[in-house]
Motif scaffolding. Structure first.
Motif, PDB file in Angstrom:
ATOM      1  N   CYS A   1      40.390  -0.654  -3.084  1.00  0.00           N
ATOM      2  CA  CYS A   1      41.074   0.377  -2.291  1.00  0.00           C
ATOM      3  C   CYS A   1      42.046   1.140  -3.185  1.00  0.00           C
ATOM      4  CB  CYS A   1      41.812  -0.286  -1.127  1.00  0.00           C
ATOM      5  SG  CYS A   1      42.810   0.856  -0.144  1.00  0.00           S
ATOM      6  N   SER A   2      41.941   2.464  -3.169  1.00  0.00           N
ATOM      7  CA  SER A   2      42.789   3.283  -4.035  1.00  0.00           C
ATOM      8  C   SER A   2      44.225   3.377  -3.525  1.00  0.00           C
ATOM      9  CB  SER A   2      42.193   4.695  -4.155  1.00  0.00           C
ATOM     10  OG  SER A   2      42.069   5.289  -2.866  1.00  0.00           O
TER      11      SER A   2
ATOM     12  N   CYS B   1      42.252  -0.012   4.113  1.00  0.00           N
ATOM     13  CA  CYS B   1      41.266  -1.086   3.902  1.00  0.00           C
ATOM     14  C   CYS B   1      41.437  -2.245   4.865  1.00  0.00           C
ATOM     15  CB  CYS B   1      41.333  -1.607   2.473  1.00  0.00           C
ATOM     16  SG  CYS B   1      42.914  -2.408   2.053  1.00  0.00           S
TER      17      CYS B   1
ATOM     18  N   GLY C   1      29.347  -4.651   2.455  1.00  0.00           N
ATOM     19  CA  GLY C   1      28.839  -3.654   1.520  1.00  0.00           C
ATOM     20  C   GLY C   1      27.397  -3.920   1.123  1.00  0.00           C
TER      21      GLY C   1
ATOM     22  N   THR D   1      31.545  -3.830  -3.035  1.00  0.00           N
ATOM     23  CA  THR D   1      32.667  -3.108  -2.449  1.00  0.00           C
ATOM     24  C   THR D   1      33.490  -2.482  -3.569  1.00  0.00           C
ATOM     25  OG1 THR D   1      34.052  -5.093  -2.466  1.00  0.00           O
ATOM     26  CG2 THR D   1      32.810  -4.649  -0.444  1.00  0.00           C
ATOM     27  N   GLU D   2      34.395  -1.564  -3.189  1.00  0.00           N
ATOM     28  CA  GLU D   2      35.247  -0.900  -4.174  1.00  0.00           C
ATOM     29  C   GLU D   2      36.706  -1.259  -3.915  1.00  0.00           C
ATOM     30  OE1 GLU D   2      34.499   3.230  -3.805  1.00  0.00           O
ATOM     31  OE2 GLU D   2      32.586   3.163  -4.885  1.00  0.00           O
TER      32      GLU D   2
ATOM     33  N   LYS E   1      39.709  -4.000  -0.318  1.00  0.00           N
ATOM     34  CA  LYS E   1      38.384  -3.496  -0.666  1.00  0.00           C
ATOM     35  C   LYS E   1      37.945  -2.427   0.328  1.00  0.00           C
ATOM     36  CE  LYS E   1      37.804  -6.579  -3.981  1.00  0.00           C
ATOM     37  NZ  LYS E   1      37.711  -6.194  -5.421  1.00  0.00           N
ATOM     38  N   LYS E   2      37.160  -1.483  -0.159  1.00  0.00           N
ATOM     39  CA  LYS E   2      36.574  -0.464   0.707  1.00  0.00           C
ATOM     40  C   LYS E   2      35.064  -0.444   0.490  1.00  0.00           C
ATOM     41  CE  LYS E   2      38.620   3.264   1.801  1.00  0.00           C
ATOM     42  NZ  LYS E   2      39.202   4.618   1.826  1.00  0.00           N
ATOM     43  N   ILE E   3      34.364  -0.130   1.575  1.00  0.00           N
ATOM     44  CA  ILE E   3      32.905  -0.117   1.536  1.00  0.00           C
ATOM     45  C   ILE E   3      32.417   1.316   1.337  1.00  0.00           C
ATOM     46  CG2 ILE E   3      30.820  -0.612   2.844  1.00  0.00           C
ATOM     47  CD1 ILE E   3      32.432  -2.711   4.371  1.00  0.00           C
ATOM     48  N   LYS E   4      31.690   1.538   0.244  1.00  0.00           N
ATOM     49  CA  LYS E   4      31.107   2.856   0.009  1.00  0.00           C
ATOM     50  C   LYS E   4      29.772   2.972   0.719  1.00  0.00           C
ATOM     51  CE  LYS E   4      29.662   6.026  -3.664  1.00  0.00           C
ATOM     52  NZ  LYS E   4      29.531   6.234  -5.129  1.00  0.00           N
ATOM     53  N   ASP E   5      28.902   2.002   0.500  1.00  0.00           N
ATOM     54  CA  ASP E   5      27.593   1.977   1.166  1.00  0.00           C
ATOM     55  C   ASP E   5      27.517   0.722   2.034  1.00  0.00           C
ATOM     56  OD1 ASP E   5      26.606   4.299  -0.153  1.00  0.00           O
ATOM     57  OD2 ASP E   5      26.249   3.082  -1.951  1.00  0.00           O
ATOM     58  N   LYS E   6      27.311   0.934   3.321  1.00  0.00           N
ATOM     59  CA  LYS E   6      27.262  -0.198   4.251  1.00  0.00           C
ATOM     60  C   LYS E   6      25.990  -1.019   4.059  1.00  0.00           C
ATOM     61  CE  LYS E   6      30.036   1.836   7.973  1.00  0.00           C
ATOM     62  NZ  LYS E   6      30.044   2.238   9.401  1.00  0.00           N
TER      63      LYS E   6
END
Length: 373
Positions: free
Chosen positions: A166-167, A195, A158, A163-164, A200-205
C-alpha cells in the motif's frame, strides 16, 4: 463541572468498579478505530470515553472529581497543573490491558492496527444413529457447505497470491493522526483506510474467489463415530467449520447425535435394560427363554421359584464403554404374569397345588398375616 464522566460511560454515580470497567470495555469496542475507520466522530467519542475511564478507574482521581469537579482536587477544573498525568488506574489495569482482550493488541502508539482477526463461525449438524450404531460405533458421512480459504490465492485475494504494498501507509497498515488538545498533543494510530490495515493492495483480483480470499465449498466428510456414544452428545471437529478472516481461526463442526430407540431395550449409561415376562408356572419350575440383545439373541436362564422383579445380569452384553476397553451389562428384570382366565380343571389343579404347599413357604405372606394377628 466541565464534563460528566458518569454520563459519558453511561453509569450511575455510585457505580461499582466492575460496572465502570464493563461500560468502558463496551464503549471502547464500539468506538474503536478498527471498527470505525475514518470516522472523526468515533475518534472524538473514544477520546472522551478514555478520559472518563482514566478518572473513574482511579480511586483518588474519582474522589477528587466527585468532591471538587476536578480529578486533581482543584476546584477550578481548568486551573490544575497538568491535566491527566498518567496515574495508576487503581484496581483496573491500563487501557492496553483491557483493549488487548478485545482486539488482541495494545492501544495507542504501540499497538498493532491491522484488521481485527475474526474467528470463523461454528457449523451445527444433526446426525441420526441406530441403537446398534451408537452402541458399537460406525463410520458415517456428512455433507456441508462452508467458507474455506481460497486455495488459488491462499487467502490474499490477489491473482496467483500477488499483492502490492500500500502506497499510503508504505505497508505498515496504519496511519498516524496528531491532534492538539487542552491536555496536550495526542497521537492516534488507526488502520489505513486504503488497505484496511493489511498493508497490501490488490491490483488483480483472484478469479477463483473474486478477491474475497475465501470461497464457498461443498464438502463430504467421513466421520468415525466412537462406540458407546449416547443420545444428545456432541462430536466436535476442531477447525472444520467456517474459515476465519484476517488471520482468525476456523470454526468447528459440532455434530449433535440423535439415537433411535431399541424395540425392547432401554439404555442408561453403558448398561441396557430389558423387561422379560414369564408365566407363574415358569417362575415356579424355572425355565430358559430367548431375549433380545442389542444386535443378537441371547439365552436367559431363569431359576425355579424366581420372584417377580428379580434382576438377572448378563455381563458384557451392554454397549461399548466410550473411549475404553470394556462393555456395560444387560440387566433383565423378570416379571411374573398371571393368567387372565382359568378353566374348571385348571382351578382344581391349582387348588390341589395350593393345599400341597405349606403356607410357611410364602415368607412375605406369613410375616404380614403374623402381624395382622
Amino acid at each position: 463541572m466541565a464534563k460528566n464522566y458518569y454520563d459519558i460511560l453511561g453509569v450511575a454515580k455510585n457505580a461499582s468498579d466492575d460496572e465502570i470497567k464493563k461500560a468502558y470495555r463496551s464503549l471502547a469496542k464500539k468506538y474503536h478505530p478498527d471498527l470505525n475507520q475514518g470516522s472523526a466522530e468515533a475518534a472524538e467519542k473514544l477520546k472522551e470515553v478514555n478520559e472518563a475511564f482514566e478518572v473513574l478507574s482511579d480511586k483518588t482521581k474519582r474522589s477528587n472529581y466527585d468532591n471538587f469537579g476536578d480529578p486533581n482536587g482543584n476546584p477550578n477544573p481548568f486551573g490544575g497543573a497538568g491535566g491527566f498525568g498518567g496515574g495508576g488506574f487503581s484496581g483496573f489495569g491500563g487501557f492496553e490491558d483491557i483493549l488487548s482482550g478485545m482486539f488482541g493488541g495494545g492501544f495507542g502508539r504501540s499497538r498493532s492496527t491491522g484488521p481485527v482477526p475474526m474467528d470463523g463461525a461454528d457449523i451445527q449438524v444433526r446426525m441420526n444413529l441406530s441403537f446398534v450404531e451408537a452402541a458399537f460405533g460406525c463410520t458415517k458421512n456428512i455433507n456441508l457447505t462452508r467458507n474455506e480459504t481460497c486455495s488459488a490465492c491462499h487467502g490474499t485475494g490477489g491473482k496467483n497470491g500477488v499483492t502490492e504494498t500500500c502506497s499510503r501507509c508504505n505497508g505498515s497498515g496504519k496511519i498516524t493522526q496528531t491532534q492538539n488538545t487542552m491536555f496536550g498533543r495526542m497521537m492516534t494510530e488507526t488502520a489505513c483506510p486504503d488497505c484496511g490495515g493489511t498493508g497490501k493492495k490488490i491490483k488483480d483480483k483472484c478469479p477463483n474467489c473474486s478477491g474475497a480470499g475465501i470461497k464457498r465449498v461443498n464438502r463430504n466428510i467421513e466421520i468415525n463415530v466412537p462406540a458407546g456414544i449416547d443420545d444428545n452428545q456432541i462430536i466436535t471437529l476442531r477447525g472444520q467449520g467456517e474459515a476465519g478472516k484476517n488471520g482468525g481461526s476456523a470454526g468447528d463442526v459440532q455434530i449433535l447425535i440423535k439415537v433411535a430407540p431399541h424395540k425392547s431395550l432401554k439404555r442408561e449409561g453403558f448398561n441396557v435394560y430389558a423387561t422379560v415376562p414369564i408365566s407363574f408356572t415358569e417362575s415356579l419350575l424355572g425355565t430358559k427363554v430367548k431375549i433380545n440383545g442389542i444386535n443378537e439373541t441371547l439365552d436367559l436362564d431363569i431359576p425355579e421359584l424366581t420372584q417377580t422383579d428379580t434382576k438377572i445380569t448378563l455381563k458384557g452384553k451392554g454397549t461399548k464403554i466410550l473411549n475404553r476397553n470394556g462393555y456395560g451389562d444387560l440387566i433383565a428384570t423378570v416379571v411374573v404374569e398371571m393368567p387372565k382366565t382359568l378353566g374348571k380343571r385348571e382351578k382344581e389343579l391349582v387348588a390341589e397345588l395350593d393345599k400341597s404347599i405349606s403356607k410357611n413357604s410364602y415368607t412375605k405372606r406369613k410375616q404380614y398375616f403374623d402381624n395382622v394377628k
